[in-house]
Design a protein around this motif. Sequence first.
Motif, PDB file in Angstrom:
ATOM      1  N   PHE A 156     -14.157  -3.488  -9.980  1.00  0.00           N
ATOM      2  CA  PHE A 156     -13.015  -4.315  -9.595  1.00  0.00           C
ATOM      3  C   PHE A 156     -11.969  -3.421  -8.939  1.00  0.00           C
ATOM      4  O   PHE A 156     -11.760  -2.279  -9.358  1.00  0.00           O
ATOM      5  CB  PHE A 156     -12.379  -4.990 -10.815  1.00  0.00           C
ATOM      6  N   ILE A 157     -11.293  -3.960  -7.926  1.00  0.00           N
ATOM      7  CA  ILE A 157     -10.163  -3.272  -7.316  1.00  0.00           C
ATOM      8  C   ILE A 157      -8.955  -4.203  -7.382  1.00  0.00           C
ATOM      9  O   ILE A 157      -9.073  -5.410  -7.116  1.00  0.00           O
ATOM     10  CB  ILE A 157     -10.460  -2.836  -5.861  1.00  0.00           C
ATOM     11  N   ALA A 158      -7.826  -3.650  -7.799  1.00  0.00           N
ATOM     12  CA  ALA A 158      -6.582  -4.416  -7.899  1.00  0.00           C
ATOM     13  C   ALA A 158      -5.706  -4.103  -6.696  1.00  0.00           C
ATOM     14  O   ALA A 158      -5.522  -2.933  -6.343  1.00  0.00           O
ATOM     15  CB  ALA A 158      -5.854  -4.075  -9.200  1.00  0.00           C
ATOM     16  N   ILE A 159      -5.163  -5.147  -6.093  1.00  0.00           N
ATOM     17  CA  ILE A 159      -4.364  -5.000  -4.876  1.00  0.00           C
ATOM     18  C   ILE A 159      -3.008  -5.659  -5.083  1.00  0.00           C
ATOM     19  O   ILE A 159      -2.915  -6.766  -5.626  1.00  0.00           O
ATOM     20  CB  ILE A 159      -5.097  -5.612  -3.666  1.00  0.00           C
ATOM     21  N   ASP A 160      -1.976  -4.979  -4.645  1.00  0.00           N
ATOM     22  CA  ASP A 160      -0.602  -5.425  -4.827  1.00  0.00           C
ATOM     23  C   ASP A 160      -0.315  -6.728  -4.083  1.00  0.00           C
ATOM     24  O   ASP A 160      -1.102  -7.177  -3.241  1.00  0.00           O
ATOM     25  CB  ASP A 160       0.348  -4.325  -4.332  1.00  0.00           C
ATOM     26  N   ARG A 161       0.851  -7.299  -4.380  1.00  0.00           N
ATOM     27  CA  ARG A 161       1.266  -8.565  -3.766  1.00  0.00           C
ATOM     28  C   ARG A 161       1.359  -8.471  -2.251  1.00  0.00           C
ATOM     29  O   ARG A 161       1.279  -9.489  -1.556  1.00  0.00           O
ATOM     30  CB  ARG A 161       2.631  -8.984  -4.348  1.00  0.00           C
ATOM     31  N   ASP A 162       1.484  -7.256  -1.714  1.00  0.00           N
ATOM     32  CA  ASP A 162       1.530  -7.112  -0.256  1.00  0.00           C
ATOM     33  C   ASP A 162       0.143  -7.237   0.375  1.00  0.00           C
ATOM     34  O   ASP A 162       0.010  -7.187   1.603  1.00  0.00           O
ATOM     35  CB  ASP A 162       2.163  -5.776   0.144  1.00  0.00           C
ATOM     36  N   GLY A 163      -0.894  -7.409  -0.445  1.00  0.00           N
ATOM     37  CA  GLY A 163      -2.252  -7.559   0.075  1.00  0.00           C
ATOM     38  C   GLY A 163      -2.837  -6.282   0.637  1.00  0.00           C
ATOM     39  O   GLY A 163      -3.884  -6.315   1.281  1.00  0.00           O
ATOM     40  N   ASN A 164      -2.191  -5.138   0.354  1.00  0.00           N
ATOM     41  CA  ASN A 164      -2.602  -3.914   1.038  1.00  0.00           C
ATOM     42  C   ASN A 164      -2.594  -2.661   0.159  1.00  0.00           C
ATOM     43  O   ASN A 164      -3.334  -1.725   0.439  1.00  0.00           O
ATOM     44  CB  ASN A 164      -1.696  -3.676   2.252  1.00  0.00           C
ATOM     45  N   THR A 165      -1.777  -2.618  -0.877  1.00  0.00           N
ATOM     46  CA  THR A 165      -1.632  -1.415  -1.689  1.00  0.00           C
ATOM     47  C   THR A 165      -2.505  -1.500  -2.934  1.00  0.00           C
ATOM     48  O   THR A 165      -2.434  -2.473  -3.680  1.00  0.00           O
ATOM     49  CB  THR A 165      -0.163  -1.207  -2.109  1.00  0.00           C
TER      50      THR A 165
END
Length: 263
Positions: A156-165
């Motif tokens: 799994f990869i978690a990505i910030d609310r900016d959709g990029n970090t």
Amino acid sequence: MPRTDSTRYTILFAAAVCVVCALLVAVSAVALRERQQINARLYQQKNVLLAAGLVGPDDAVSDEALLRIFDDRIKVRLVDLATGDLLPQGKIDEKTYDQRRARNDPQMSRVAPPNAAQVPRVPTYGSAYFVMNRERIEQVVIPIEGVGMWGTLFGFIAIDRDGNTVRGLTYYDQKETPGLGGEAGNPKWQAHWRGRKVYDESWEPRITVIKGSAGPPERDPFHVDGLSGATITSNGIARMMAFWLGDDGYRPFLRKFRQGATQ
């Protein structure tokens, strides 16, 4: 009384033992199937929380506490990977949806286009785990998979609310060589991903694993340290990122997520 040293007795006795053992294994498998499915789902939920940073790899957390954190902080939705749209809630049970099983079902998946990650099929619907702070979405966790040295790595990869970090990464199922490619499961290596950027300004997936050491995220946002002595595994991880963050994976969804259209 039968002769216990005869060939016939030996064959019949061995056959009887085999039948009894087979029956015991079959009964145990049926009786424990539901428990095994529950444990597998709990293990996946734990790894979603690990990727999101809601629990730590060394935290001693009970199953009950994990379930409570997951229910309080995670909102599970399904994504139409072709369009990036969220599936209406209730059409399919999001919490029990098994993406790995769905991608092996011809009715629930499609053949993947030729790809370096060696992903054979793509599920019609992909899971998206929204990390909530009350009513606000803080990040999203998505599943990834691809072939390494000895088999497929699932994570799994978690990505910030900016959709990029990138906020976090975890691999929960992999068969790589311990001490080499198996270091993909090491939290110390996974920590190098935090703060890296997934896409460039043209919204092309750029994050990759390089040979040697990368700089800090603020100076070298698209590169992650390679796994020492494990070039094939490192390349496999780079390729799976390119696939699942591209158009055949979650890029259509992440575009909309970034713009707030998925809430």
